[in-house]
Scaffold this motif. Sequence first.
Motif, PDB file in Angstrom:
ATOM      1  N   LYS A 191      -9.323  -4.157 -31.842  1.00 15.75           N
ATOM      2  CA  LYS A 191     -10.752  -4.185 -31.547  1.00 15.75           C
ATOM      3  C   LYS A 191     -11.525  -4.713 -32.743  1.00 15.75           C
ATOM      4  O   LYS A 191     -11.122  -4.540 -33.890  1.00 15.75           O
ATOM      5  CB  LYS A 191     -11.246  -2.793 -31.173  1.00 15.75           C
ATOM      6  N   ALA A 192     -12.662  -5.335 -32.467  1.00 19.20           N
ATOM      7  CA  ALA A 192     -13.541  -5.843 -33.521  1.00 19.20           C
ATOM      8  C   ALA A 192     -14.886  -5.149 -33.398  1.00 19.20           C
ATOM      9  O   ALA A 192     -15.891  -5.734 -33.016  1.00 19.20           O
ATOM     10  CB  ALA A 192     -13.713  -7.351 -33.413  1.00 19.20           C
ATOM     11  N   GLY A 193     -14.900  -3.860 -33.706  1.00 22.35           N
ATOM     12  CA  GLY A 193     -16.153  -3.118 -33.647  1.00 22.35           C
ATOM     13  C   GLY A 193     -16.711  -3.079 -32.242  1.00 22.35           C
ATOM     14  O   GLY A 193     -15.985  -2.902 -31.258  1.00 22.35           O
ATOM     15  N   LEU A 194     -18.017  -3.281 -32.139  1.00 22.27           N
ATOM     16  CA  LEU A 194     -18.679  -3.252 -30.842  1.00 22.27           C
ATOM     17  C   LEU A 194     -18.293  -4.441 -29.978  1.00 22.27           C
ATOM     18  O   LEU A 194     -18.647  -4.503 -28.805  1.00 22.27           O
ATOM     19  CB  LEU A 194     -20.201  -3.226 -31.038  1.00 22.27           C
ATOM     20  N   LEU A 195     -17.556  -5.406 -30.544  1.00 13.90           N
ATOM     21  CA  LEU A 195     -17.114  -6.566 -29.779  1.00 13.90           C
ATOM     22  C   LEU A 195     -15.754  -6.337 -29.130  1.00 13.90           C
ATOM     23  O   LEU A 195     -15.151  -7.278 -28.642  1.00 13.90           O
ATOM     24  CB  LEU A 195     -17.029  -7.795 -30.697  1.00 13.90           C
ATOM     25  N   GLY A 196     -15.291  -5.095 -29.147  1.00  9.85           N
ATOM     26  CA  GLY A 196     -13.962  -4.815 -28.634  1.00  9.85           C
ATOM     27  C   GLY A 196     -13.740  -5.276 -27.210  1.00  9.85           C
ATOM     28  O   GLY A 196     -12.657  -5.698 -26.846  1.00  9.85           O
ATOM     29  N   GLU A 197     -14.774  -5.215 -26.378  1.00  9.77           N
ATOM     30  CA  GLU A 197     -14.641  -5.627 -24.980  1.00  9.77           C
ATOM     31  C   GLU A 197     -15.334  -6.956 -24.701  1.00  9.77           C
ATOM     32  O   GLU A 197     -15.333  -7.421 -23.569  1.00  9.77           O
ATOM     33  CB  GLU A 197     -15.237  -4.551 -24.072  1.00  9.77           C
ATOM     34  N   PHE A 290     -29.515  -4.449 -33.252  1.00  7.78           N
ATOM     35  CA  PHE A 290     -29.970  -3.099 -33.592  1.00  7.78           C
ATOM     36  C   PHE A 290     -29.140  -2.503 -34.727  1.00  7.78           C
ATOM     37  O   PHE A 290     -29.627  -1.635 -35.467  1.00  7.78           O
ATOM     38  CB  PHE A 290     -29.887  -2.198 -32.357  1.00  7.78           C
ATOM     39  N   VAL A 291     -27.893  -2.952 -34.895  1.00  9.00           N
ATOM     40  CA  VAL A 291     -27.041  -2.393 -35.946  1.00  9.00           C
ATOM     41  C   VAL A 291     -27.584  -2.763 -37.322  1.00  9.00           C
ATOM     42  O   VAL A 291     -27.857  -1.893 -38.167  1.00  9.00           O
ATOM     43  CB  VAL A 291     -25.591  -2.879 -35.797  1.00  9.00           C
ATOM     44  N   THR A 292     -27.756  -4.057 -37.564  1.00  9.39           N
ATOM     45  CA  THR A 292     -28.230  -4.494 -38.882  1.00  9.39           C
ATOM     46  C   THR A 292     -29.688  -4.117 -39.103  1.00  9.39           C
ATOM     47  O   THR A 292     -30.064  -3.743 -40.219  1.00  9.39           O
ATOM     48  CB  THR A 292     -28.053  -6.019 -39.029  1.00  9.39           C
ATOM     49  N   LEU A 293     -30.499  -4.196 -38.047  1.00  9.30           N
ATOM     50  CA  LEU A 293     -31.901  -3.800 -38.201  1.00  9.30           C
ATOM     51  C   LEU A 293     -32.012  -2.315 -38.520  1.00  9.30           C
ATOM     52  O   LEU A 293     -32.819  -1.905 -39.365  1.00  9.30           O
ATOM     53  CB  LEU A 293     -32.686  -4.127 -36.920  1.00  9.30           C
ATOM     54  N   GLY A 294     -31.195  -1.506 -37.865  1.00  4.59           N
ATOM     55  CA  GLY A 294     -31.224  -0.069 -38.123  1.00  4.59           C
ATOM     56  C   GLY A 294     -30.780   0.272 -39.534  1.00  4.59           C
ATOM     57  O   GLY A 294     -31.401   1.099 -40.216  1.00  4.59           O
ATOM     58  N   LEU A 295     -29.703  -0.372 -39.992  1.00  6.33           N
ATOM     59  CA  LEU A 295     -29.233  -0.100 -41.348  1.00  6.33           C
ATOM     60  C   LEU A 295     -30.207  -0.607 -42.404  1.00  6.33           C
ATOM     61  O   LEU A 295     -30.401   0.018 -43.448  1.00  6.33           O
ATOM     62  CB  LEU A 295     -27.856  -0.732 -41.559  1.00  6.33           C
ATOM     63  N   THR A 296     -30.842  -1.748 -42.127  1.00  5.10           N
ATOM     64  CA  THR A 296     -31.850  -2.258 -43.060  1.00  5.10           C
ATOM     65  C   THR A 296     -33.033  -1.306 -43.146  1.00  5.10           C
ATOM     66  O   THR A 296     -33.539  -1.009 -44.238  1.00  5.10           O
ATOM     67  CB  THR A 296     -32.323  -3.652 -42.622  1.00  5.10           C
ATOM     68  N   ALA A 297     -33.485  -0.814 -41.986  1.00  4.31           N
ATOM     69  CA  ALA A 297     -34.585   0.155 -41.976  1.00  4.31           C
ATOM     70  C   ALA A 297     -34.192   1.435 -42.702  1.00  4.31           C
ATOM     71  O   ALA A 297     -34.993   2.013 -43.443  1.00  4.31           O
ATOM     72  CB  ALA A 297     -34.993   0.465 -40.541  1.00  4.31           C
ATOM     73  N   LEU A 298     -32.930   1.861 -42.511  1.00  2.20           N
ATOM     74  CA  LEU A 298     -32.454   3.061 -43.207  1.00  2.20           C
ATOM     75  C   LEU A 298     -32.435   2.841 -44.714  1.00  2.20           C
ATOM     76  O   LEU A 298     -32.830   3.733 -45.481  1.00  2.20           O
ATOM     77  CB  LEU A 298     -31.054   3.419 -42.711  1.00  2.20           C
ATOM     78  N   ALA A 299     -31.987   1.664 -45.143  1.00  3.93           N
ATOM     79  CA  ALA A 299     -31.947   1.368 -46.578  1.00  3.93           C
ATOM     80  C   ALA A 299     -33.350   1.374 -47.172  1.00  3.93           C
ATOM     81  O   ALA A 299     -33.576   1.904 -48.272  1.00  3.93           O
ATOM     82  CB  ALA A 299     -31.276   0.012 -46.807  1.00  3.93           C
TER      83      ALA A 299
END
Length: 434
Positions: A191-197, A290-299
């Motif tokens: 699997k490649a993260g959320l790209l698994g399917e 949403f993954v990168t935007l969420g982590l950027t906002a968290l940082a």
Amino acid sequence: MLSLLHLALRNLFAHRERVLLLLGITAAASGVIVAVSSLAAGVATAQREAVTTFLTGDLNVGGFFKVHPDSIAPVVGDAGKVRGVLEPQVPQGCYLRERGRSFALAGAGRRRTGSFLVGMDVASEKDSLARFRVASGRLEDLARPRTLAVSTTLAERLQVKTGDLATLFAQPVGGGRRNALDVEVVAITEKAGLLGESAGLLVSNETLRELDGFKPGSAGVLQVVCGDTPVDVDALGTSLRDSLRGAGFDVLPAANQSYAEKQMLLLREGWRGQKLDVSTWEDESSFMSFVTLGLTALAVLVSLVVLVLVVIGLFVALSVAVRERTREIGTLRAMGMQRRSVVALFMTEGLLLGFVGSALGVVVSSVLCVTLRGAVPLHEEIANLFFSGTLPLTPNVGLCVLAVVLVTVGAGVATFIPAARAASLTPRSAMESL
């Protein structure tokens, strides 16, 4: 100025315990900022690598073909002519690869499961083929006709392993009876993260054309892959749209959507024929932004909280220091030091604390990030979210410099009010404090 710097250094060395505490606070602050920023940058890098390996190139020229208004296929009918327009504009250091796009139902015995189907030309994949994580088998065997690679998730659902036979089912363009094709499983990909399917089924472009009933010379998408070569994909995309329109193709306007989202929207439109689409890797992976935007906002949030805590801590500590040094300040004022020089003295001390502490924290945090990168295994759920089986940390010079600047400025802000309070003391204060 040199005399103030010398005096500030002597004052700092004279209060070692307090200085060590404040250095620890500023170092921890800058270290946390570098750590969370490195995590956000590392996840963004891992996501881009996964997306450009499984789904998309840095820039994509795909197409949508409608036999009649109620059916649509993600295919470029005259790929040779499109390739002729693209090849002269491929930047140096980049290359062009062909991928296929489709959806298929895979079956083994009585078990069935559906997934996106990706076609590839093994000979033109170059380094990207090596970036697939293979649990068993060889992706190079996809060069053989009627072969298939499946993800570990789909392999578990179908209960197949390398060497087993499976059947692919797909709906041809224009409807009619479903096509079926028996294939051999030659590889199982991890699997490649959320790209698994999102790319659970891999076949050769020839196998995909045979399954979907596409004519020879057609292609799903032509992808410009640049790897580490810096390219302005937005500018290149605009240039390619203009060139394709100039060559007589009907090209869709730019849109920050994946091809599957565009396909659903275009299916509702009442036109026939071929339309081309030029998209960037960010467009194709917009559903995961949403993954990168969420982590950027968290940082950013963590950095702001840390800076506020640093400012409050330094303000309290330096306010106490001003009270304890009343006689010293009054004596300096009695010896002729001006108010602005007193402010400058305390500001210099605060800035020195902020700069030295933050620089030390950045160095320690960067070394830890480099040491831990790829060495800390992650739980499956977190690994899927971060697109990496290990902790992805990517510190860089820009982030480190930014952390030093932010913490140093924060220390300066925290020092200003205590410095102004110290400057307000009169020479008489030294006598009253005796």
